[in-house]
Design a protein around this motif. Sequence first.
Motif, PDB file in Angstrom:
ATOM      1  N   ALA A 256      37.361  41.395  48.212  1.00 14.14           N
ATOM      2  CA  ALA A 256      36.259  41.317  47.317  1.00 14.14           C
ATOM      3  C   ALA A 256      36.411  42.484  46.149  1.00 14.14           C
ATOM      4  CB  ALA A 256      34.992  41.493  47.694  1.00 14.14           C
ATOM      5  N   PHE A 257      36.939  43.708  46.767  1.00  9.36           N
ATOM      6  CA  PHE A 257      36.897  44.905  45.840  1.00  9.36           C
ATOM      7  C   PHE A 257      38.106  44.724  44.917  1.00  9.36           C
ATOM      8  CE2 PHE A 257      39.189  48.645  45.022  1.00  9.36           C
ATOM      9  CZ  PHE A 257      38.328  49.643  44.791  1.00  9.36           C
ATOM     10  N   GLN A 258      39.417  44.157  45.534  1.00  6.78           N
ATOM     11  CA  GLN A 258      40.627  43.914  44.880  1.00  6.78           C
ATOM     12  C   GLN A 258      40.555  42.817  43.985  1.00  6.78           C
ATOM     13  OE1 GLN A 258      43.268  45.963  45.132  1.00  6.78           O
ATOM     14  NE2 GLN A 258      43.642  44.709  42.945  1.00  6.78           N
ATOM     15  N   MET A 259      39.492  41.639  44.140  1.00  9.04           N
ATOM     16  CA  MET A 259      39.456  40.707  43.092  1.00  9.04           C
ATOM     17  C   MET A 259      38.670  41.219  41.964  1.00  9.04           C
ATOM     18  SD  MET A 259      38.629  37.275  45.553  1.00  9.04           S
ATOM     19  CE  MET A 259      39.935  36.842  46.542  1.00  9.04           C
ATOM     20  N   THR A 260      37.706  41.865  42.201  1.00  9.65           N
ATOM     21  CA  THR A 260      36.884  42.783  41.208  1.00  9.65           C
ATOM     22  C   THR A 260      37.818  43.631  40.463  1.00  9.65           C
ATOM     23  OG1 THR A 260      35.012  42.466  42.678  1.00  9.65           O
ATOM     24  CG2 THR A 260      34.811  43.675  40.543  1.00  9.65           C
ATOM     25  N   ASP A 261      38.644  44.393  41.059  1.00  5.83           N
ATOM     26  CA  ASP A 261      39.700  45.159  40.296  1.00  5.83           C
ATOM     27  C   ASP A 261      40.489  44.358  39.350  1.00  5.83           C
ATOM     28  OD1 ASP A 261      40.367  48.328  40.545  1.00  5.83           O
ATOM     29  OD2 ASP A 261      42.199  47.504  40.368  1.00  5.83           O
ATOM     30  N   ASP A 262      41.052  43.252  39.946  1.00  3.13           N
ATOM     31  CA  ASP A 262      41.652  42.416  38.886  1.00  3.13           C
ATOM     32  C   ASP A 262      40.986  41.782  37.861  1.00  3.13           C
ATOM     33  OD1 ASP A 262      43.954  42.719  40.708  1.00  3.13           O
ATOM     34  OD2 ASP A 262      43.878  40.547  41.736  1.00  3.13           O
ATOM     35  N   LEU A 263      39.732  41.468  37.879  1.00  9.49           N
ATOM     36  CA  LEU A 263      38.713  40.862  37.024  1.00  9.49           C
ATOM     37  C   LEU A 263      38.551  42.248  35.758  1.00  9.49           C
ATOM     38  CD1 LEU A 263      36.269  39.138  39.107  1.00  9.49           C
ATOM     39  CD2 LEU A 263      37.488  38.278  37.073  1.00  9.49           C
TER      40      LEU A 263
ATOM     41  N   GLN B 280      47.787  42.485  48.958  1.00 11.73           N
ATOM     42  CA  GLN B 280      46.530  43.559  48.588  1.00 11.73           C
ATOM     43  C   GLN B 280      45.647  43.799  50.016  1.00 11.73           C
ATOM     44  OE1 GLN B 280      46.333  44.488  46.034  1.00 11.73           O
ATOM     45  NE2 GLN B 280      47.055  43.122  44.582  1.00 11.73           N
ATOM     46  N   ARG B 281      45.823  43.069  51.223  1.00 13.49           N
ATOM     47  CA  ARG B 281      45.418  43.630  52.430  1.00 13.49           C
ATOM     48  C   ARG B 281      46.032  44.856  52.856  1.00 13.49           C
ATOM     49  NH1 ARG B 281      41.778  40.544  54.989  1.00 13.49           N
ATOM     50  NH2 ARG B 281      42.127  38.096  55.081  1.00 13.49           N
TER      51      ARG B 281
ATOM     52  N   GLU C 295      36.629  32.730  36.624  1.00 16.68           N
ATOM     53  CA  GLU C 295      35.418  32.295  37.151  1.00 16.68           C
ATOM     54  C   GLU C 295      35.602  32.018  38.771  1.00 16.68           C
ATOM     55  OE1 GLU C 295      32.733  32.771  35.762  1.00 16.68           O
ATOM     56  OE2 GLU C 295      33.737  33.496  34.161  1.00 16.68           O
ATOM     57  N   ARG C 296      36.731  31.399  38.981  1.00 17.37           N
ATOM     58  CA  ARG C 296      36.877  31.334  40.532  1.00 17.37           C
ATOM     59  C   ARG C 296      37.321  32.563  41.375  1.00 17.37           C
ATOM     60  NH1 ARG C 296      41.404  27.295  42.153  1.00 17.37           N
ATOM     61  NH2 ARG C 296      40.673  27.528  44.154  1.00 17.37           N
ATOM     62  N   ALA C 297      37.973  33.324  40.617  1.00 16.04           N
ATOM     63  CA  ALA C 297      38.033  34.874  41.319  1.00 16.04           C
ATOM     64  C   ALA C 297      36.497  35.510  41.581  1.00 16.04           C
ATOM     65  CB  ALA C 297      39.099  35.616  40.579  1.00 16.04           C
ATOM     66  N   ARG C 298      35.845  35.449  40.422  1.00 12.66           N
ATOM     67  CA  ARG C 298      34.408  35.991  40.636  1.00 12.66           C
ATOM     68  C   ARG C 298      33.612  35.314  41.540  1.00 12.66           C
ATOM     69  NH1 ARG C 298      33.805  38.190  35.894  1.00 12.66           N
ATOM     70  NH2 ARG C 298      34.091  36.153  34.694  1.00 12.66           N
ATOM     71  N   THR C 299      33.510  34.117  41.608  1.00 10.80           N
ATOM     72  CA  THR C 299      32.866  33.283  42.743  1.00 10.80           C
ATOM     73  C   THR C 299      33.529  33.597  44.129  1.00 10.80           C
ATOM     74  OG1 THR C 299      32.815  31.457  41.092  1.00 10.80           O
ATOM     75  CG2 THR C 299      32.304  30.945  43.417  1.00 10.80           C
ATOM     76  N   GLN C 300      34.764  33.689  44.219  1.00  6.94           N
ATOM     77  CA  GLN C 300      35.547  34.115  45.422  1.00  6.94           C
ATOM     78  C   GLN C 300      35.018  35.368  45.887  1.00  6.94           C
ATOM     79  OE1 GLN C 300      36.815  31.668  47.326  1.00  6.94           O
ATOM     80  NE2 GLN C 300      37.199  33.281  48.735  1.00  6.94           N
ATOM     81  N   ALA C 301      34.973  36.296  44.862  1.00  6.00           N
ATOM     82  CA  ALA C 301      34.764  37.684  45.154  1.00  6.00           C
ATOM     83  C   ALA C 301      33.365  37.817  45.891  1.00  6.00           C
ATOM     84  CB  ALA C 301      34.811  38.687  43.862  1.00  6.00           C
ATOM     85  N   ARG C 302      32.310  37.158  45.239  1.00  7.07           N
ATOM     86  CA  ARG C 302      31.032  37.110  45.517  1.00  7.07           C
ATOM     87  C   ARG C 302      30.649  36.641  46.970  1.00  7.07           C
ATOM     88  NH1 ARG C 302      28.721  35.744  39.563  1.00  7.07           N
ATOM     89  NH2 ARG C 302      28.620  37.938  38.769  1.00  7.07           N
ATOM     90  N   LEU C 303      31.403  35.485  47.207  1.00  9.10           N
ATOM     91  CA  LEU C 303      31.213  34.982  48.320  1.00  9.10           C
ATOM     92  C   LEU C 303      31.888  35.786  49.353  1.00  9.10           C
ATOM     93  CD1 LEU C 303      32.717  31.130  47.726  1.00  9.10           C
ATOM     94  CD2 LEU C 303      30.615  31.831  48.748  1.00  9.10           C
ATOM     95  N   LEU C 304      33.004  36.358  49.162  1.00  2.56           N
ATOM     96  CA  LEU C 304      33.560  37.418  50.157  1.00  2.56           C
ATOM     97  C   LEU C 304      32.538  38.598  50.361  1.00  2.56           C
ATOM     98  CD1 LEU C 304      37.272  37.501  48.946  1.00  2.56           C
ATOM     99  CD2 LEU C 304      36.674  36.955  51.484  1.00  2.56           C
ATOM    100  N   ALA C 305      31.890  39.083  49.314  1.00  2.64           N
ATOM    101  CA  ALA C 305      31.091  40.267  49.575  1.00  2.64           C
ATOM    102  C   ALA C 305      29.773  39.724  50.680  1.00  2.64           C
ATOM    103  CB  ALA C 305      30.444  40.741  48.470  1.00  2.64           C
ATOM    104  N   ALA C 306      29.157  38.621  50.271  1.00  2.00           N
ATOM    105  CA  ALA C 306      28.220  37.890  50.855  1.00  2.00           C
ATOM    106  C   ALA C 306      28.584  37.918  52.628  1.00  2.00           C
ATOM    107  CB  ALA C 306      27.897  36.751  50.404  1.00  2.00           C
ATOM    108  N   GLN C 307      29.947  37.206  52.560  1.00  2.79           N
ATOM    109  CA  GLN C 307      30.621  37.157  54.047  1.00  2.79           C
ATOM    110  C   GLN C 307      30.642  38.471  54.673  1.00  2.79           C
ATOM    111  OE1 GLN C 307      33.646  33.948  54.056  1.00  2.79           O
ATOM    112  NE2 GLN C 307      34.837  35.638  55.208  1.00  2.79           N
ATOM    113  N   ALA C 308      31.082  39.429  53.933  1.00  9.15           N
ATOM    114  CA  ALA C 308      31.324  40.731  54.388  1.00  9.15           C
ATOM    115  C   ALA C 308      29.917  41.326  55.046  1.00  9.15           C
ATOM    116  CB  ALA C 308      31.760  41.818  53.356  1.00  9.15           C
TER     117      ALA C 308
END
Length: 297
Positions: free
Chosen positions: A219-226, A180-181, A258-271
């Motif tokens: 984070a974008f790709q995780m959300t796309d997968d969701l 995905q990168r 659920e983990r993908a959503r949490t991870q996406a939010r964490l990545l967005a905050a980190q971004a």
Amino acid sequence: MTPELAAALADDADRVERALDVLLPAGDGPESRLFQAMRYASLGGGKRLRPFLALEGARLFAVAEACALRVATALEMVHCYSLVHDDLPAMDDDALRRGKPTVHREFDEATAILAGDALLTRAFEVIADPMTHGDAGVRAELALQLARAAGAEGMVGGQMIDLETEGSEDLDIGAITRLQRLKTGALILFACESGAVMGKAGPGPREALRGFAQDLGLAFQMTDDLLDVEGTAAETGKAVGKDAARGKATFVSLLGAERARTQARLLAAQAAEHLAAFGPAAARLREVARWVVERRS
Ligand code: GRG
């Protein structure tokens, strides 16, 4: 999404739409079908996220709006080409994109291939044009970075890995992250860094924007997968449920929703944290990172 961000996104999308309209004229003669397909693929749809990132990044360095708009529009052309080719029968074989029939369905396969090719080359024509930037060194660097992002070591390479690994059980989280990168992250990285190139920024700000882009891309790709699992075709403007149907390993299939959503939010905050040194000037980029993981389309 805050009303301010909604207005800014709409405003920039409008600018990009008008620039695409000018840079992709209707054409005439026997080749006009090609021009029609290029316009069909590019105009009147999409979130225009990548151009927004490029325009906002350029604003951090007070780059002339006309210059940034040409780069942002060229980038959107590359993105639109990738969607046209990704939808082809030889790849995802999709019938719906941005809420309307895909280019090969509306025209035909050969025209869709040519329209994608011509969008990609037009993008580099726009970047190389002296109207884009007065400094030939900057134009060359933009072309180099965009070529790297779009090519075999970027988006196209990612697409190849995706096709090669379809249905494979062996893909772990590291392999998906790498895929995905390349496939989506590389173009998002160009979007975020291009303003620093145009503005001839030093290594510090460039690194900050690269860090932002890398986290945002994932984070974008995780959300796309969701969205492929939880969204609807009416919301996303494209078919959903495709990943599971094709047995594709995704962030959601590996981590669970659920983990993908949490991870996406964490990545967005980190971004967003990568942009601290820019202060309030980067508020909209920080806000867009929040929206990327909450979006429904
Ligand atoms: C075929 C050369 C080639 C490359 C294909 C980027 C890509 C590689 C394919 C796009 C297909 C896809 C669904 C990728 C996953 C994430 C992604 C890039 C979604 C589409 O981008 P959005 O959501 O689309 O920004 P809009 O329509 O809003 O511009």
